[in-house]
Write an enzyme that holds these catalytic residues in place. Structure first.
Site, PDB file in Angstrom:
ATOM      1  N   ARG B 297      35.787 -49.885   1.291  1.00 29.86           N
ATOM      2  CA  ARG B 297      35.011 -51.104   1.498  1.00 29.86           C
ATOM      3  C   ARG B 297      35.686 -52.020   2.506  1.00 29.86           C
ATOM      4  NH1 ARG B 297      32.252 -52.128  -4.516  1.00 29.86           N
ATOM      5  NH2 ARG B 297      30.674 -50.535  -4.111  1.00 29.86           N
ATOM      6  N   TYR B 441      25.560 -49.643   3.728  1.00 32.61           N
ATOM      7  CA  TYR B 441      26.207 -48.543   2.994  1.00 32.61           C
ATOM      8  C   TYR B 441      27.478 -48.992   2.275  1.00 32.61           C
ATOM      9  CZ  TYR B 441      28.935 -47.231   7.340  1.00 32.61           C
ATOM     10  OH  TYR B 441      29.729 -47.179   8.445  1.00 32.61           O
ATOM     11  N   GLU B 442      28.017 -48.047   1.505  1.00 31.25           N
ATOM     12  CA  GLU B 442      29.215 -48.328   0.690  1.00 31.25           C
ATOM     13  C   GLU B 442      28.957 -49.488  -0.269  1.00 31.25           C
ATOM     14  OE1 GLU B 442      31.490 -46.092   1.050  1.00 31.25           O
ATOM     15  OE2 GLU B 442      32.792 -46.958  -0.471  1.00 31.25           O
ATOM     16  N   GLY B 443      27.720 -49.532  -0.801  1.00 36.13           N
ATOM     17  CA  GLY B 443      27.272 -50.648  -1.631  1.00 36.13           C
ATOM     18  C   GLY B 443      26.711 -51.733  -0.744  1.00 36.13           C
ATOM     19  N   GLN B 448      27.730 -55.980  -3.219  1.00 32.61           N
ATOM     20  CA  GLN B 448      29.079 -56.557  -3.086  1.00 32.61           C
ATOM     21  C   GLN B 448      29.103 -57.973  -3.670  1.00 32.61           C
ATOM     22  OE1 GLN B 448      31.475 -54.657  -1.961  1.00 32.61           O
ATOM     23  NE2 GLN B 448      30.093 -53.029  -1.300  1.00 32.61           N
TER      24      GLN B 448
END
Lengths: 596, 596
Positions: B297, B441-443, B448
């Site tokens: 992240r 992406y990546e949450g 977040q």
């Protein structure tokens, strides 16, 4: 997969209930007999069908396959030629045109709704009629009777299209330094030579002829913006009997490969002694251009609104359908393995943000259009002058604010889709790429902000602003006894006071430092925009509050509350940022900007 | 035409002067002898060369030609395979890897700078080493000794690459509902079957083998997130002697056509009874994933920073070169027909905004990396715990805030170019399209924000926040006698007090309405981000203030002033918006969202 539905219900609300368009139209001498609400609604319905059934379905094809260039000729994107035929046959092309030459003479308050649908369904396509309308406006306002008779009827009908040829490789914002030359011929025509870039729909195969309005300099023209003249240069010379004659040497050298609006052709146009005719007076070309600018600029703001509405509709559909995780307050769709994502606060925040900007923008563009209509159709000079002031003040706000928040909305509409928003087939990413140009062309938003802050605010020492302020204060005064509306009126009052203070602050600061104008401009325009939208939301809430037993009005009030509580407060931070002043922009020496 | 220069001078400033990395590294037992500043600078120089000379030049090719799919095999975009070879031969791939298995064991404070350069020069390419590093982290933390010995050395060397296979068509954010199955075999392996989507570099021809880390469910797994296990599934089975054996039935069904990062392949991966091996414990797969998430992240935040820096550099070059109109204070380049556009206040506003976010972001990501290093390499448990708290708190801020402001910056960098910014050949529009995925992406950034507001803030009743607050207050206290720094310290104090108040306001509100968490989350994260960047700018200003006879430090102080006066005040409006609460998000019934 993406779909578009014309927001006809909300347009009727804005026209009928918020701005009482029927009353407005019948009060304007120049509109006598031209339109009533019944006719208007028939036009809106017809346009809505074309937008959703003809234009929207080819929007992605336009993006995937683009318009294409080969050997100097542009072929419009797949499906565009047929769609254009449908569009012009429905009579939508000459809607705002002058009746003397075959136009329908409709008011901008109506045309603005048509534009929103067309641009919202397919902006790449919509640029063709938009540029034609712009060219017609200039030609109608400044062309000789002969030119108007020769060109306008076929342009209103859509048989021919129009293009605006302003920018050159070295001259965009700064048109004073253009190099395209026009040399007079003995027969009263001119030979036009030079290269223009970024010419939207400068060539294509949808219409039989393309009428270019070209900025160029006469051989003896003074330097700078006061030495620019406007010329009409047709792709095919029009014979005296109206038939098309020889090919004029104005050719498309190439088209740009762009981020978005790929369905449209953005042309490099080469003029090699092309035959042209003067429009308006010599060296007054920029003034002729400005005639249409307020219309075009509002149109660009409306493009932002239209695309954002399209993005919103698809985001809502996805948020109702896509299931993922559970609501914070407990499972809602217990029969499913997860809840529709519309239960999640942050998804709602994104959707409500879009909704409040779209409905606020629809009201605001219609509001600006009422002033355009008054300035064009009123027979009362005072009313016309007053309206012209409002148009001059509000147009840069409409163009820049609506395109800026439009980008924010399409980003949000894409974000609702998660990873699928990044994939082309879902359509949301195209909206982001398409809308991005609305912040750039027709004068970048930085230029709009400078026009607002420099020319319209500081340049009138705040006089234009006070006209707008008075309009809001009149509304506020009219609601003095409306207790239910206080939740919208009070925040509007506070925002207006803040804008008034900030206006004076910038005018004062600019006395000692001319850079304060440009340093404040963009954020000032946003503060102005948030305040103007608060006015629109208060107006809409006042209409809707007594009718909340009906879903439509209940939704309107809920959206007004969202805007007032969650969006409007942004102006506070922006105001503080403006008051940071110009110094922090100029402390860094020019040669220290590069990365060390 | 677009160029990229590694910002090495600023990286040295941040490492040496702001965070005293040499001192930090020598204080951490787990880093003993691994790195000193001389080695670090040699690595940065070498990486800088590769970034600007190898990776940046193929960035546009990647975008124009994409990675391609044919018959189940992906061919990386033109030039990528050679660049990958250069990259891994330079030893950059295993920089942060464990030394026991051939990694270089470098601290994140250094690796973060390398990541910025690689991602900034060519994000589509950079995703390949980024995903490999992420897979290695999980494998190193949770894999058996046998798995680690078999796979890690070739992954660190870059001979094999890694991929993370999490998302399924119906399960993105909500991994608890995945359907991919893993059935145990008698030999201890598993047969993995299912479909994964959005698998970055899930297939390609740059490495000899691709090691997938796949989330799947055992036949008897409990429902939801506690029934997920992690499996290693190689593209080619690795024989006991380390050679590559048979092709495992894990195949790429297609690749996505995306808005950006087109040079990278985003794969649909089909597992048809592919052989895999359990990583970590059964049903603990999500926990294994979380190990790497803080690194990944932060890496995504750094992508936002890197692309924004690239966009900034090209915008500055254009603003110095492009001439248009005259400065508000009078002509500057009198020998030319117009001034370079960098004289215009609004152009400077855009450039300074980018600059202040980039340098602030570089400091912030390095700050977060210092905590990652302490949490990983310290032998003091208290220090590790403290550092883990900071990492947990700050990581979602770094990911979401840096990608959000990164988009703002690339939009500004494109806007500086006017119409040319919309044309592909100038490169600026690609940055906008590429960076957009970092918010998704990546949450997603919404996730977040929920992680920050729900888990880290409300979930600890503000305890994590107070640790961060203490860190800032210690710094503020240390500057009590620094009068020159007061112009940065006082606004920081005010911002911190505001954040403290807002934190408590949300925690209190959420007592009565769980929706307040998600309703506040995104804007709260931004308020947090602006405050954290104010901290970074105050730290940098304190270092730079005594040295302003040198250009670099003078520029640093000027940029600090810009951030403090023109950007930081945004938190005021955002705070007011958060305090609008959750009600305005939920007043509109779910079935009234669709356009009427």
């Amino acid at each position: 997969m993406p779909e578009y539905k014309a927001p006809l219900r909300d347009m009727r609300f804005v026209l009928n209930e918020v701005f009482e368009a029927d009353k407005l139209w019948s009060s304007l001498a120049g509109l006598e007999g031209a339109v009533d609400m019944e006719t208007a609604e028939a036009i809106l319905d017809e346009c809505g069908k074309i937008a959703s059934q003809v234009l929207a379905p080819i929007n992605r094809d336009g993006d995937e396959h683009s318009s294409t260039w080969k050997d100097g000729e542009v072929t419009a994107a797949p499906g565009f030629k047929d769609a254009y035929k449908t569009y012009v046959e429905a009579g939508l092309n000459g809607l705002g045109g002058h009746p003397d030459f075959g136009g329908m003479g409709m008011p901008k308050t109506l045309v603005a709704q048509v534009e929103e649908m067309v641009q919202g369904a397919n902006m790449a396509f919509g640029l063709a009629p938009m540029l034609t309308a712009g060219a017609c406006l200039s030609l109608n306002a400044h062309g000789s009777q002969e030119l108007k008779e020769k060109y306008l009827p076929n342009m209103y009908s859509g048989e021919w299209s129009g293009a605006m040829d302003l920018t050159e490789p070295h001259a965009g914002t700064d048109l004073g330094i253009i190099r395209t030359k026009a040399v007079p011929n003995a027969d009263g025509s001119y030979d036009v030579s030079g290269t223009k870039i970024f010419i939207t729909w400068g060539d294509h195969d949808m219409a039989d002829n393309i009428i270019h309005l070209v900025l160029a300099k006469l051989p003896d023209a003074p330097a700078g913006p006061k030495g620019i003249s406007l010329f009409l240069v047709p792709k095919f010379i029009v014979n005296d009997d109206g038939s098309l004659g020889e090919r004029n040497p104005v050719t498309c050298g190439s088209i740009e490969h762009k981020m978005g609006i790929k369905g449209s052709a953005t042309c490099v146009m080469n003029f090699d002694g092309a035959k042209g005719w003067l429009v308006g007076e010599e060296n007054k070309g920029l003034a002729c251009m400005f005639t249409m600018m307020n219309y075009e600029r509002l149109g660009v703001g409306i493009q932002g609104l239209g695309i954002s509405e399209n993005s919103y509709q698809n985001a809502v559909a996805y948020a109702l359908d896509r299931t993922q995780s559970r609501a914070p307050t407990g499972a809602v769709a217990k029969e499913k393995e997860a809840d529709p994502i519309i239960v999640h606060p942050d998804v709602r925040r994104m959707l409500m943000t879009m909704r409040s900007f779209n409905e606020g923008g629809r009201a605001f563009s219609t509001y600006v259009a009422t002033w355009l209509d008054k300035s064009k159709f009123s027979d009362n000079e005072e009313e016309r002058k007053h309206a012209e002031t409002m148009v001059a003040l509000l147009t840069p706000v409409a163009k820049a604010f609506m395109s800026d928040v439009g980008l924010e909305c399409t980003i949000a509409g894409q974000q609702v889709f998660g990873g699928h928003g990044f994939v082309r087939e879902w359509g949301q990413e195209q909206h982001v790429r398409d809308i991005r140009i609305t912040q750039i062309y027709e004068g970048t938003n930085g230029i709009q902000a400078l026009d607002l802050m420099g020319r319209k605010i500081a340049g009138t020492n705040g006089a234009f602003f006070r006209v707008f302020e008075q309009d809001i204060n009149d509304f506020i005064a009219s609601q003095a006894d409306n207790e239910a509306a206080a939740e919208f009126i009070e925040p509007l009052k506070a925002a207006l006071e803040n804008l008034n203070d900030l206006t004076q602050w910038v005018i004062d600061s600019a006395q000692s430092n001319p850079n304060e104008i440009g340093a404040a401009s963009l954020e000032y325009l946003h503060v102005f925009g948030y305040t103007a939208f608060a006015y629109m939301w208060a107006k809409m809430a006042v209409v809707a509050l007594p009718k909340t037993s009906d879903d439509f009005y209940r939704a309107k009030v809920a959206t007004a509350r969202f805007y007032t509580k969650r969006i409007l407060p942004r102006y506070i931070g922006l105001t503080a940022a403006v008051k940071g002043g110009a110094d922090p922009l100029f402390e860094l020496d020019q040669d220290l900007f590069e990365t060390a």
